[in-house]
Design a protein around this motif. Structure first.
Motif, PDB file in Angstrom:
ATOM      1  N   THR A  74       0.806  -1.229   0.000  1.00 46.29           N
ATOM      2  CA  THR A  74       0.000   0.000   0.000  1.00 46.29           C
ATOM      3  C   THR A  74       0.833   1.269   0.000  1.00 46.29           C
ATOM      4  O   THR A  74       0.291   2.359  -0.226  1.00 46.29           O
ATOM      5  CB  THR A  74      -0.949   0.022   1.213  1.00 46.29           C
ATOM      6  N   HIS A  78      -0.780   6.911   2.661  1.00 43.30           N
ATOM      7  CA  HIS A  78      -1.854   7.038   3.645  1.00 43.30           C
ATOM      8  C   HIS A  78      -1.292   7.236   5.052  1.00 43.30           C
ATOM      9  O   HIS A  78      -1.910   7.905   5.882  1.00 43.30           O
ATOM     10  CB  HIS A  78      -2.761   5.815   3.583  1.00 43.30           C
ATOM     11  N   LEU A  79      -0.109   6.701   5.300  1.00 47.00           N
ATOM     12  CA  LEU A  79       0.554   6.959   6.575  1.00 47.00           C
ATOM     13  C   LEU A  79       0.918   8.428   6.707  1.00 47.00           C
ATOM     14  O   LEU A  79       0.981   8.968   7.816  1.00 47.00           O
ATOM     15  CB  LEU A  79       1.814   6.098   6.708  1.00 47.00           C
ATOM     16  N   VAL A  82      -1.770  10.074   8.461  1.00 44.57           N
ATOM     17  CA  VAL A  82      -1.691   9.842   9.906  1.00 44.57           C
ATOM     18  C   VAL A  82      -0.705  10.810  10.536  1.00 44.57           C
ATOM     19  O   VAL A  82      -0.972  11.421  11.580  1.00 44.57           O
ATOM     20  CB  VAL A  82      -1.277   8.389  10.196  1.00 44.57           C
ATOM     21  N   ILE A 115       2.133   7.610  14.160  1.00 48.36           N
ATOM     22  CA  ILE A 115       2.606   6.505  13.317  1.00 48.36           C
ATOM     23  C   ILE A 115       3.010   5.314  14.173  1.00 48.36           C
ATOM     24  O   ILE A 115       2.724   4.161  13.830  1.00 48.36           O
ATOM     25  CB  ILE A 115       3.775   6.972  12.437  1.00 48.36           C
ATOM     26  N   VAL A 118      -0.059   3.456  15.245  1.00 47.73           N
ATOM     27  CA  VAL A 118      -0.637   2.685  14.140  1.00 47.73           C
ATOM     28  C   VAL A 118       0.147   1.399  13.921  1.00 47.73           C
ATOM     29  O   VAL A 118      -0.431   0.309  13.782  1.00 47.73           O
ATOM     30  CB  VAL A 118      -0.681   3.533  12.852  1.00 47.73           C
ATOM     31  N   LEU A 122      -1.209  -2.334  14.533  1.00 46.60           N
ATOM     32  CA  LEU A 122      -1.233  -3.269  13.415  1.00 46.60           C
ATOM     33  C   LEU A 122      -0.486  -4.556  13.763  1.00 46.60           C
ATOM     34  O   LEU A 122      -0.963  -5.662  13.482  1.00 46.60           O
ATOM     35  CB  LEU A 122      -0.600  -2.607  12.191  1.00 46.60           C
ATOM     36  N   GLU A 145     -10.155  -4.826   5.948  1.00 47.62           N
ATOM     37  CA  GLU A 145      -9.775  -3.957   4.833  1.00 47.62           C
ATOM     38  C   GLU A 145     -11.014  -3.374   4.162  1.00 47.62           C
ATOM     39  O   GLU A 145     -11.047  -2.184   3.826  1.00 47.62           O
ATOM     40  CB  GLU A 145      -8.951  -4.754   3.826  1.00 47.62           C
ATOM     41  N   GLY A 230      -6.297   9.210   4.480  1.00 48.69           N
ATOM     42  CA  GLY A 230      -5.210   8.354   4.944  1.00 48.69           C
ATOM     43  C   GLY A 230      -5.391   7.915   6.380  1.00 48.69           C
ATOM     44  O   GLY A 230      -5.199   6.743   6.725  1.00 48.69           O
ATOM     45  N   ASN A 233      -8.229   5.316   6.726  1.00 51.63           N
ATOM     46  CA  ASN A 233      -7.810   4.026   6.184  1.00 51.63           C
ATOM     47  C   ASN A 233      -6.944   3.257   7.175  1.00 51.63           C
ATOM     48  O   ASN A 233      -7.178   2.070   7.431  1.00 51.63           O
ATOM     49  CB  ASN A 233      -7.034   4.247   4.882  1.00 51.63           C
ATOM     50  N   GLU A 234      -5.958   3.929   7.734  1.00 47.14           N
ATOM     51  CA  GLU A 234      -5.003   3.241   8.615  1.00 47.14           C
ATOM     52  C   GLU A 234      -5.623   2.841   9.947  1.00 47.14           C
ATOM     53  O   GLU A 234      -5.431   1.710  10.409  1.00 47.14           O
ATOM     54  CB  GLU A 234      -3.780   4.135   8.845  1.00 47.14           C
ATOM     55  N   ARG A 237      -8.198  -0.066   9.488  1.00 46.04           N
ATOM     56  CA  ARG A 237      -7.581  -1.391   9.357  1.00 46.04           C
ATOM     57  C   ARG A 237      -7.185  -1.946  10.721  1.00 46.04           C
ATOM     58  O   ARG A 237      -7.454  -3.113  11.047  1.00 46.04           O
ATOM     59  CB  ARG A 237      -6.348  -1.312   8.456  1.00 46.04           C
TER      60      ARG A 237
END
Length: 251
Positions: A74, A78-79, A82, A115, A118, A122, A145, A230, A233-234, A237
């Motif tokens: 990806t 998108h990060l 964040v 970050i 995240v 994850l 997702e 972004g 999205n993060e 997930r």
């Protein structure tokens, strides 16, 4: 039209060499339902480490491989959202000051903390998922997702852009009514783990936290920008993975 919009979505959401042409981009930004539709494909692709490394490698290694694979597939665009919103969140000032930080390329403490959270979320979510039966693990990854991408569709349909840019290219073409087709596309993800409710939990968790993040960004910045996509999205997930772990543990 559907395939063209899907190619545009995959080009935006991944580093795959597809969907970067003008026709695909135009079709995608006017089709919020393409976000969750692409989520099925992206989720299946992100599940590759679970399939390839599940037996020969320990769970911690598989979880690390999953996180690294997410970045490889990806990218970091998108990060960046964040990071920017993380910096804006710790600004002592008004919205104008926060918007100025969003445009600043410097990385501050807020960005680093956001970050880090995240990635930790994850990694720990993936570590929980890799202990599941394979079919359940795959269902959680894909459903999370799809839920995160439905959250991005919600940003496009419910958000108002604060300025001309990436965010406005979506929000100007979408309306609240466009969120219903996107939700319809996402609903089949609940059947991925049937009769277990794990996929439902992953989908619902991702969507709920995505909407919460959208609400928070709108309060923080007075609207949305490309960074909001972004962020949603993060965190979507991450929330989807953890919601799947929680539902599996309690069921």
């Amino acid at each position: 039209m559907v395939l063209t919009a899907l190619r545009g979505a995959l080009g935006f959401l991944t580093r795959l060499p597809v969907g970067h042409g003008g026709e695909s981009w135009q079709a995608f930004r006017g089709s919020p339902w393409a976000f969750p539709l692409a989520g099925y494909a992206v989720g299946a692709l992100l599940a590759v480490p679970l399939l390839a490394l599940r037996t020969p490698a320990p769970g911690t290694t598989v979880a690390f491989a999953y996180v690294a694979w997410v970045v490889a597939v990806t990218g970091i665009n998108h990060l960046d959202g964040v990071a920017d919103v993380g910096d804006a969140a710790v600004v002592h000032g008004d919205r104008a000051d926060r918007h100025a930080v969003l445009k600043d390329s410097a990385v501050g403490v807020g960005a680093a903390a956001a970050i880090a959270l995240v990635f930790l979320g994850l990694a720990f979510g993936a570590l929980g998922v890799v202990s599941f039966p394979l079919e359940i693990a795959l269902a959680v990854v894909v459903a999370a997702e799809v839920g995160a991408k439905l959250g991005m569709a919600a940003v496009a349909c419910l958000g108002t852009a604060t300025h001309e840019g990436l965010g406005s290219q979506f929000t100007e073409r979408a309306s609240e009514a466009d969120l219903l087709p996107a939700a319809v596309v996402a609903v089949p993800a609940v059947a991925l783990s049937w009769p277990s409710p794990v996929a439902s939990g992953a989908l619902a968790g991702a969507v709920a936290v995505s909407l919460l993040a959208l609400w928070w960004v709108r309060r923080l910045l007075g609207g949305v920008s490309g960074d909001a996509f972004g962020l949603v999205n993060e965190v979507g997930r991450v929330a989807g993975l953890h919601a799947g772990v929680i539902v599996w543990t309690l069921s």
